[in-house]
Design an enzyme around this catalytic site. Structure first.
Site, PDB file in Angstrom:
ATOM      1  N   GLY A  20     -10.093 -11.052 -11.091  1.00  0.00           N
ATOM      2  CA  GLY A  20      -9.767 -10.167 -12.206  1.00  0.00           C
ATOM      3  C   GLY A  20     -10.825  -9.135 -12.550  1.00  0.00           C
ATOM      4  O   GLY A  20     -10.894  -8.688 -13.701  1.00  0.00           O
ATOM      5  N   SER A  21     -11.635  -8.731 -11.557  1.00  0.00           N
ATOM      6  CA  SER A  21     -12.634  -7.707 -11.887  1.00  0.00           C
ATOM      7  C   SER A  21     -11.964  -6.360 -12.178  1.00  0.00           C
ATOM      8  O   SER A  21     -12.416  -5.600 -13.030  1.00  0.00           O
ATOM      9  CB  SER A  21     -13.685  -7.576 -10.784  1.00  0.00           C
ATOM     10  OG  SER A  21     -13.117  -7.041  -9.618  1.00  0.00           O
ATOM     11  N   ILE A  97       4.650 -11.004  -3.775  1.00  0.00           N
ATOM     12  CA  ILE A  97       5.450  -9.795  -3.561  1.00  0.00           C
ATOM     13  C   ILE A  97       6.646  -9.835  -4.509  1.00  0.00           C
ATOM     14  O   ILE A  97       7.404 -10.798  -4.528  1.00  0.00           O
ATOM     15  CB  ILE A  97       5.891  -9.685  -2.088  1.00  0.00           C
ATOM     16  CG1 ILE A  97       4.624  -9.507  -1.217  1.00  0.00           C
ATOM     17  CG2 ILE A  97       6.846  -8.517  -1.884  1.00  0.00           C
ATOM     18  CD1 ILE A  97       4.880  -9.590   0.264  1.00  0.00           C
ATOM     19  N   LEU A  98       6.762  -8.796  -5.316  1.00  0.00           N
ATOM     20  CA  LEU A  98       7.842  -8.741  -6.302  1.00  0.00           C
ATOM     21  C   LEU A  98       9.149  -8.338  -5.600  1.00  0.00           C
ATOM     22  O   LEU A  98       9.146  -7.539  -4.658  1.00  0.00           O
ATOM     23  CB  LEU A  98       7.491  -7.739  -7.396  1.00  0.00           C
ATOM     24  CG  LEU A  98       6.266  -8.125  -8.245  1.00  0.00           C
ATOM     25  CD1 LEU A  98       5.778  -6.929  -9.062  1.00  0.00           C
ATOM     26  CD2 LEU A  98       6.562  -9.315  -9.157  1.00  0.00           C
ATOM     27  N   ASN A 112      -0.252  -0.333  -8.176  1.00  0.00           N
ATOM     28  CA  ASN A 112      -1.029  -1.357  -7.473  1.00  0.00           C
ATOM     29  C   ASN A 112      -2.306  -0.720  -6.945  1.00  0.00           C
ATOM     30  O   ASN A 112      -2.341   0.481  -6.665  1.00  0.00           O
ATOM     31  CB  ASN A 112      -0.227  -1.923  -6.299  1.00  0.00           C
ATOM     32  CG  ASN A 112      -0.972  -3.013  -5.552  1.00  0.00           C
ATOM     33  OD1 ASN A 112      -1.656  -3.838  -6.163  1.00  0.00           O
ATOM     34  ND2 ASN A 112      -0.871  -3.031  -4.236  1.00  0.00           N
ATOM     35  N   HIS A 114      -5.087  -1.143  -3.791  1.00  0.00           N
ATOM     36  CA  HIS A 114      -5.211  -1.776  -2.471  1.00  0.00           C
ATOM     37  C   HIS A 114      -6.531  -1.345  -1.835  1.00  0.00           C
ATOM     38  O   HIS A 114      -6.875  -0.163  -1.864  1.00  0.00           O
ATOM     39  CB  HIS A 114      -4.031  -1.359  -1.592  1.00  0.00           C
ATOM     40  CG  HIS A 114      -4.020  -2.046  -0.276  1.00  0.00           C
ATOM     41  ND1 HIS A 114      -3.641  -3.370  -0.134  1.00  0.00           N
ATOM     42  CD2 HIS A 114      -4.374  -1.615   0.961  1.00  0.00           C
ATOM     43  CE1 HIS A 114      -3.763  -3.705   1.146  1.00  0.00           C
ATOM     44  NE2 HIS A 114      -4.205  -2.671   1.827  1.00  0.00           N
ATOM     45  N   VAL A 177     -16.457  -1.774  -6.188  1.00  0.00           N
ATOM     46  CA  VAL A 177     -17.124  -0.916  -7.189  1.00  0.00           C
ATOM     47  C   VAL A 177     -16.315   0.369  -7.390  1.00  0.00           C
ATOM     48  O   VAL A 177     -16.120   0.836  -8.512  1.00  0.00           O
ATOM     49  CB  VAL A 177     -18.567  -0.580  -6.731  1.00  0.00           C
ATOM     50  CG1 VAL A 177     -19.212   0.458  -7.634  1.00  0.00           C
ATOM     51  CG2 VAL A 177     -19.416  -1.841  -6.659  1.00  0.00           C
TER      52      VAL A 177
HETATM   53  C1  GRF Z   1      -9.141  -6.057  -4.940  1.00  0.00           C
HETATM   54  O1  GRF Z   1      -9.894  -5.736  -3.806  1.00  0.00           O
HETATM   55  C2  GRF Z   1      -7.796  -5.403  -4.898  1.00  0.00           C
HETATM   56  O2  GRF Z   1      -7.809  -4.144  -4.301  1.00  0.00           O
HETATM   57  C3  GRF Z   1      -7.016  -6.366  -4.045  1.00  0.00           C
HETATM   58  O3  GRF Z   1      -7.452  -7.642  -4.446  1.00  0.00           O
HETATM   59  C4  GRF Z   1      -8.772  -7.542  -4.971  1.00  0.00           C
HETATM   60  C5  GRF Z   1      -8.731  -8.090  -6.359  1.00  0.00           C
HETATM   61  O4  GRF Z   1     -10.003  -8.203  -6.931  1.00  0.00           O
HETATM   62  N1  GRF Z   1      -5.609  -6.123  -4.169  1.00  0.00           N
HETATM   63  P1  GRF Z   1     -10.164  -8.557  -8.477  1.00  0.00           P
HETATM   64  O5  GRF Z   1      -9.345  -9.824  -8.736  1.00  0.00           O
HETATM   65  O6  GRF Z   1      -9.663  -7.388  -9.271  1.00  0.00           O
HETATM   66  O7  GRF Z   1     -11.620  -8.794  -8.661  1.00  0.00           O
END
Ligand code: GRF
Length: 193
Positions: A20-21, A97-98, A112, A114, A177
């Site tokens: 959840g960063s 996957i929704l 989303n 990625h 980051v």
């Molecule tokens: C991130 O790299 C995001 O792009 C991918 O999963 C990771 C989630 O990281 N889909 P966090 O849980 O937000 O720290």
């Protein structure tokens, strides 16, 4: 994006499965005057997701549904979203996957993030695949969600250079980051479209 709530901020849910960063960075952003959204709900398919702790820290409602029965979970989730007047969804490390049906109900309102320069490296293990292919650059992408995996319209991307001695871990760190900066920027862009 059209705001159905007039001038008030758009009530948003963030879906997570792990650390959840990105959720944390979105919560921080949402507290800024410039933010067009407020985060009203944290949802996870994983009761053990670390990111659920941000619910307590920031006093945001949380819900967990295990998605073992996807149809049932999605239907429950849709009613939870309705009850909470959620208008927009940000997926942030959400590993499920929704369904087409779910996406249709929030058409053009699900984003989303990625960790690759889409359309390259959709799906999992993006960093490993980028390194194996000796890519010079990688990065991250915020996109709208459609019914195909990591394939919706791209909103914003950030490109970064892959260093000589890059490892999966160092690349993941470097890109994360950038993800934290890119997601808020992409949300602002969506509302200015
Ligand atoms: C991130 O790299 C995001 O792009 C991918 O999963 C990771 C989630 O990281 N889909 P966090 O849980 O937000 O720290």
């Amino acid at each position: 994006m059209v705001l159905s709530t007039g001038y008030s901020k758009v009530k948003t849910a963030v879906f997570i499965s792990g650390t959840g960063s990105n959720l944390k960075s979105l919560i921080k952003f949402s507290k800024n005057n410039k933010s067009p959204i407020t985060i009203e709900l944290i949802f996870s398919n994983n009761a053990k997701a670390k990111g659920l702790n941000y619910s307590k820290i920031y006093n945001i409602k949380k819900k967990v549904l295990n998605f073992r029965n996807k149809n049932l979970s999605e239907n429950k989730l849709l009613s939870i979203l309705k009850i909470n007047n959620i208008e927009m969804i940000c997926l942030a490390g959400f590993m499920k996957i929704l369904s087409k049906n779910f996406i249709k109900r929030f058409k053009g309102k699900i984003l989303n993030i990625h960790p690759s320069l889409l359309p390259k490296y959709k799906g999992l293990n993006t960093h490993e695949r980028a390194l194996n292919n000796k890519e010079k650059y990688s990065g991250c992408t915020v996109h709208f969600v459609n019914s195909q995996l990591d394939s919706g319209k791209i909103i914003l991307q950030k490109k970064i250079k892959i260093s000589k001695n890059e490892t999966i871990t160092s690349l993941a760190k470097k890109i994360l980051v950038q993800e934290h900066k890119l997601y808020p920027k992409a949300i602002i862009k969506v509302f200015n479209l």
